[in-house]
Design an enzyme around this catalytic site. Structure first.
Site, PDB file in Angstrom:
ATOM      1  N   ARG A 172       0.819  -1.208   0.000  1.00 51.44           N
ATOM      2  CA  ARG A 172       0.000   0.000   0.000  1.00 51.44           C
ATOM      3  C   ARG A 172       0.856   1.263   0.000  1.00 51.44           C
ATOM      4  O   ARG A 172       2.020   1.234   0.356  1.00 51.44           O
ATOM      5  CB  ARG A 172      -0.931   0.015   1.218  1.00 51.44           C
ATOM      6  CG  ARG A 172      -2.127  -0.911   1.074  1.00 51.44           C
ATOM      7  CD  ARG A 172      -3.048  -0.858   2.286  1.00 51.44           C
ATOM      8  NE  ARG A 172      -2.365  -1.353   3.476  1.00 51.44           N
ATOM      9  CZ  ARG A 172      -1.898  -0.583   4.439  1.00 51.44           C
ATOM     10  NH1 ARG A 172      -2.046   0.728   4.369  1.00 51.44           N
ATOM     11  NH2 ARG A 172      -1.298  -1.107   5.476  1.00 51.44           N
ATOM     12  N   LYS A 317      -8.357  -2.383   1.651  1.00 52.15           N
ATOM     13  CA  LYS A 317      -8.154  -1.543   2.818  1.00 52.15           C
ATOM     14  C   LYS A 317      -8.843  -0.183   2.652  1.00 52.15           C
ATOM     15  O   LYS A 317      -9.198   0.462   3.639  1.00 52.15           O
ATOM     16  CB  LYS A 317      -6.658  -1.405   3.124  1.00 52.15           C
ATOM     17  CG  LYS A 317      -6.088  -2.659   3.851  1.00 52.15           C
ATOM     18  CD  LYS A 317      -6.664  -2.765   5.219  1.00 52.15           C
ATOM     19  CE  LYS A 317      -6.364  -3.909   6.147  1.00 52.15           C
ATOM     20  NZ  LYS A 317      -5.421  -4.915   6.007  1.00 52.15           N
ATOM     21  N   HIS A 336      -9.614  -3.757  13.222  1.00 52.74           N
ATOM     22  CA  HIS A 336      -8.589  -4.390  12.377  1.00 52.74           C
ATOM     23  C   HIS A 336      -8.109  -5.626  13.121  1.00 52.74           C
ATOM     24  O   HIS A 336      -7.085  -5.611  13.800  1.00 52.74           O
ATOM     25  CB  HIS A 336      -7.429  -3.413  12.122  1.00 52.74           C
ATOM     26  CG  HIS A 336      -6.413  -3.942  11.175  1.00 52.74           C
ATOM     27  ND1 HIS A 336      -5.083  -3.611  11.235  1.00 52.74           N
ATOM     28  CD2 HIS A 336      -6.523  -4.800  10.126  1.00 52.74           C
ATOM     29  CE1 HIS A 336      -4.427  -4.230  10.267  1.00 52.74           C
ATOM     30  NE2 HIS A 336      -5.281  -4.962   9.587  1.00 52.74           N
ATOM     31  N   SER A 354       0.259  -5.340  10.349  1.00 51.24           N
ATOM     32  CA  SER A 354       0.591  -6.258   9.263  1.00 51.24           C
ATOM     33  C   SER A 354       1.757  -7.182   9.643  1.00 51.24           C
ATOM     34  O   SER A 354       2.773  -6.717  10.158  1.00 51.24           O
ATOM     35  CB  SER A 354       0.963  -5.419   8.035  1.00 51.24           C
ATOM     36  OG  SER A 354       1.098  -6.261   6.927  1.00 51.24           O
ATOM     37  N   LYS A 358      -2.359 -12.080  12.619  1.00 52.49           N
ATOM     38  CA  LYS A 358      -3.827 -12.133  12.626  1.00 52.49           C
ATOM     39  C   LYS A 358      -4.341 -13.291  11.763  1.00 52.49           C
ATOM     40  O   LYS A 358      -5.154 -14.091  12.202  1.00 52.49           O
ATOM     41  CB  LYS A 358      -4.432 -10.821  12.075  1.00 52.49           C
ATOM     42  CG  LYS A 358      -4.176  -9.607  12.927  1.00 52.49           C
ATOM     43  CD  LYS A 358      -4.856  -8.359  12.358  1.00 52.49           C
ATOM     44  CE  LYS A 358      -4.378  -7.968  10.972  1.00 52.49           C
ATOM     45  NZ  LYS A 358      -2.968  -7.639  10.872  1.00 52.49           N
ATOM     46  N   THR A 359      -3.845 -13.343  10.519  1.00 54.91           N
ATOM     47  CA  THR A 359      -4.326 -14.371   9.598  1.00 54.91           C
ATOM     48  C   THR A 359      -3.857 -15.752  10.050  1.00 54.91           C
ATOM     49  O   THR A 359      -4.649 -16.703  10.121  1.00 54.91           O
ATOM     50  CB  THR A 359      -3.845 -14.065   8.168  1.00 54.91           C
ATOM     51  OG1 THR A 359      -4.322 -12.775   7.790  1.00 54.91           O
ATOM     52  CG2 THR A 359      -4.363 -15.095   7.174  1.00 54.91           C
ATOM     53  N   ASP A 373      -9.207 -10.486   9.147  1.00 58.71           N
ATOM     54  CA  ASP A 373      -8.645  -9.131   9.116  1.00 58.71           C
ATOM     55  C   ASP A 373      -9.570  -7.974   9.495  1.00 58.71           C
ATOM     56  O   ASP A 373      -9.095  -6.998  10.042  1.00 58.71           O
ATOM     57  CB  ASP A 373      -8.076  -8.881   7.712  1.00 58.71           C
ATOM     58  CG  ASP A 373      -7.090  -7.732   7.651  1.00 58.71           C
ATOM     59  OD1 ASP A 373      -6.118  -7.745   8.425  1.00 58.71           O
ATOM     60  OD2 ASP A 373      -7.294  -6.811   6.845  1.00 58.71           O
ATOM     61  N   ARG A 438       1.416 -12.529  -1.454  1.00 55.77           N
ATOM     62  CA  ARG A 438       0.096 -12.677  -0.831  1.00 55.77           C
ATOM     63  C   ARG A 438      -0.805 -13.647  -1.568  1.00 55.77           C
ATOM     64  O   ARG A 438      -0.709 -13.802  -2.786  1.00 55.77           O
ATOM     65  CB  ARG A 438      -0.618 -11.316  -0.845  1.00 55.77           C
ATOM     66  CG  ARG A 438       0.004 -10.255   0.007  1.00 55.77           C
ATOM     67  CD  ARG A 438      -0.522 -10.353   1.411  1.00 55.77           C
ATOM     68  NE  ARG A 438      -0.015  -9.270   2.235  1.00 55.77           N
ATOM     69  CZ  ARG A 438      -0.598  -8.887   3.366  1.00 55.77           C
ATOM     70  NH1 ARG A 438      -1.672  -9.495   3.805  1.00 55.77           N
ATOM     71  NH2 ARG A 438      -0.072  -7.915   4.075  1.00 55.77           N
TER      72      ARG A 438
END
Ligand SMILES: Nc1ncnc2c1ncn2[C@@H]1O[C@H](COP(=O)(O)OP(=O)(O)O)[C@@H](O)[C@H]1O
Ligand SMILES: C=C(OP(=O)(O)O)C(=O)O
Ligand SMILES: [Ca+2]
Ligand SMILES: [Mn+2]
Length: 654
Positions: A172, A317, A336, A354, A358-359, A373, A438
């Site tokens: 990003r 996002k 988030h 990031s 989390k994932t 997410d 990703r």
């Protein structure tokens, strides 16, 4: 008699039995069935695809749409898309037709009902004469074909995923985000130091919007996705994504909630629209532009424009930012975080920046995955905003992350990975294109996904920090004030690219573990979280998924199986009953024992050979926390000042 390779006849000594090809009186048996019902190759190909059954019965009386004919419905849909693509200075929308401009209309009569409209054969640049072909909510298979035919860098991997390149941008561009400031947003949103919302005026937004729309209309075809956000039916948002790449369309197909054919027929006008003209740059002479990339959000118009970056995560996002505005307006907290649920209905949230886990940690074979997410916490419980997951793939292994590994199959978008040119086997260790490789897949690719992706109120709130300094404990239990302190701080320390040799870890503080996406002041979200945790009796935890035994360079990253054991103990409730002792400086409560985890690693000091270096590093990090929090000391959190004072006291003391 047989012929050898040189055409010379040879007579073998014991000839093989003759092959019987004649039956029933000399008529050669034909096993190919009836001949094809086609006179030409084109006709043959036209037979291969059959038209999808109409989802609304045209004759039956069923709901409001029964009165609308299939043709009328399609006309309304095209009109809506034309309106989306309209140049606001020229007034009317472009002429839009459905279908691929390359897909020739078959002349044979039995395919005439396919509704293909002839593509214009002359190339005209005059936008008012030109058709814009719309590829509307294509299926993954169709998008694969579009990508492979027209987008360089698209390949099918050995497991069936679509490998793509996102272009020059592989992450990003937060510095290129702009938000329209108007009378409303000026007061409502968070502006200024630390805020992700960099202002732009309405007029400049329109300049960029026009640039994007003109670019999209100049193309042979655009992709349009009509989808949903938020699994909570009462707070579902309709989104339309107009883009120029099959990659973008498939990515959003996977990441947003996919409407059923019936829901699509009733879609109507979207609540929010993205114009992704990422291949085309913004004009740097345009006011507020500081690079050729611009991601522009206009809340009043409910639109977002993307210029100069093809990184698909901007769309995901970007919509998350929109939800961070829309949901709090409805007293719903946007988070988030990842989210999963145990067999007994115990829900856990996983906050973190990031790459903190989390994932990875919400994808747990023993629990139901609600989402990886983006979530909402309302008075009814939690709901996932998305319909898919977006996993980091660097160093992905089948052993450590089997569910993510197995999700990388047909339909999954694999960004920027490197693969063998012949076998198409992906080398997940290869960082040649980027470290931020990703995979984007629909959530149902995870076998124990909870569909619909909703759950009851959370029992545990886990804050993940990947501490490359190696001084935060692998796990600590937090008071509510500590949870708020760490939530507002949003700490992690990752190590930047390793190409230039070993680098010092750098601390990142990102309010609410997602400062790049929040729209209101962080304390607004924090107050809502505190209120909800208190009301529903949730426990806060701080889990370090980063270094142990020293900082990056001397220590090692905490082994994923140990972190999983820690998380298991939180879920089961057993960690709640452990014996705790307080650490100095940060004042964290750390357990003395956890099943499956060596006790000596639970206190980081034990794992450092150089105790003096440990203390110095600890104080250094504490200082960084303190400095970061200075900006928040003047803000009131909640109804009175009591919580604010408690939160300030819950930080490091030294
Ligand atoms: N102890 C650990 N806990 C969590 N993740 C770890 C750990 N050690 C290594 N990892 C790796 O760190 C990365 C975490 O990334 P991910 O879960 O995608 O982060 P996020 O979803 O928060 O952006 C994964 O590549 C995972 O394999
Ligand atoms: C896509 C992103 O999400 P995450 O790294 O949190 O998975 C991002 O931050 O760009
Ligand atoms: Ca993120
Ligand atoms: Mn993630």
């Amino acid at each position: 008699m047989a012929a050898n390779g040189n055409g010379v006849s040879t007579t073998p000594k014991s000839p093989l039995a003759r092959i019987q090809t004649q039956k029933n009186g000399g008529i050669c048996h034909d096993d190919s069935g009836k001949p094809v019902k086609a006179q030409t190759i084109d006709e043959l190909h036209s037979l291969q695809k059959k038209r999808s059954a109409p989802t609304t019965p045209l004759d039956g009386v069923q709901g409001t749409f029964a009165t609308i004919s299939e043709d009328e419905r399609q006309r309304q849909q095209l009109q809506s898309i034309s309106a989306s693509l309209a140049s606001l200075t020229r007034g009317t929308g472009p002429k839009v037709v459905r279908g691929d401009p390359a897909g020739k209309v078959q002349s044979v009569s039995h395919v005439a009902h396919h509704h293909h409209i002839e593509a214009p054969t002359i190339s005209v640049s005059d936008s008012s004469l030109k058709f814009t072909h719309v590829l509307y909510n294509l299926s993954p298979a169709e998008l694969y074909e579009q990508a492979i035919k027209y987008e360089k860098g698209s390949f099918i991997t050995s497991t069936g995923a679509l490998a793509t390149l996102s272009g020059a941008k592989t992450g990003r561009s937060p510095r290129d985000k702009r938000v329209v400031i108007d009378d409303t947003t000026q007061d409502e949103l968070w502006w200024g130091k630390g805020s992700p919302n960099i202002e732009m005026d309405e007029h400049t937004f329109m300049v960029n919007r026009e640039r994007a729309v003109d670019y999209l209309n100049s193309l042979d075809k655009v992709f349009v996705n009509d989808q949903f956000l938020n699994w909570d039916p009462q707070n579902r948002i309709k989104v339309r994504i107009v883009s120029a790449r099959a990659y973008h369309s498939l990515f959003m197909h996977n990441m947003c909630i996919r409407p059923t054919p019936e829901e699509l027929e009733n879609f109507g006008t979207p609540d929010f629209t993205i114009y992704n003209a990422g291949q085309f740059p913004c004009n740097r002479y345009t006011h507020y532009m500081t690079s050729s990339t611009s991601i522009d959000l206009n809340l009043a118009r409910r639109e977002m424009v993307i210029l100069g970056t093809q990184y698909a995560g901007e769309m995901k996002k970007g919509l998350f930012s929109v939800m961070h505005y829309l949901m709090p307006m409805r007293q719903i907290l946007s988070l988030h975080s990842g989210c999963n649920m145990g067999k007994d209905g115990d829900v856990a949230l996983f906050f973190g920046l990031s790459g903190t886990g989390k994932t990875t940690l919400s994808t747990d074979h023993n629990r139901y995955l609600i989402g990886d997410d983006e979530h909402c916490w309302s008075d009814n419980g939690v709901s996932n905003i998305e319909g898919g997951c977006y996993a980091k793939c660097i160093d992905l292994s089948r052993e450590k992350e089997p569910d993510i590994w197995n999700a990388i199959k047909f339909g999954t978008v694999l960004e920027n990975v490197v693969f063998d040119e012949h076998t198409r086997e992906v080398d997940y260790g290869d960082k040649s294109v980027t470290e931020n490789t990703r995979a984007a897949y629909p959530i149902e690719y995870i076998p124990n996904a909870k569909i619909p992706c909703v759950g009851p109120h959370p029992k545990n709130v886990i804050l993940l920090a990947c501490d490359a300094f190696g001084v935060l404990p692998p796990v600590s239990k937090l008071s509510l004030a500590q949870t708020m302190y760490h939530f507002i701080s949003g700490y992690t320390a990752l190590v930047a690219g390793t190409e230039d040799g070993i680098k010092e870890p750098t601390a990142t503080f990102s309010a609410c573990f997602g400062a790049a996406f929040i729209m209101l002041h962080p304390t607004k979200y924090a107050a809502m979280l505190a209120e909800k945790m208190l009301k529903h009796g949730a426990t806060g935890w701080l889990v370090n998924t980063g270094w142990s035994g020293g900082s990056y360079g001397s220590g090692n990253r905490i082994k994923l199986p140990y972190t999983r054991k820690i998380i298991d103990a939180i879920h089961s409730g057993s960690l709640l009953n452990a014996t705790y002792h307080k650490t100095e400086v940060f004042g964290l409560d750390i357990p003395t024992e956890i099943e499956g985890v060596p006790s000596e690693i639970l206190h980081p000091e034990n794992t450092w050979a150089d105790k003096k270096a440990y203390k110095e590093t600890l104080l250094k990090l504490a200082g960084l926390f303190k400095k970061n929090f200075e900006t928040f000391t003047n803000y009131k959190i909640g109804k009175d000042n009591k919580l604010t004072e408690e939160i300030l006291a819950a930080g490091p003391n030294f």
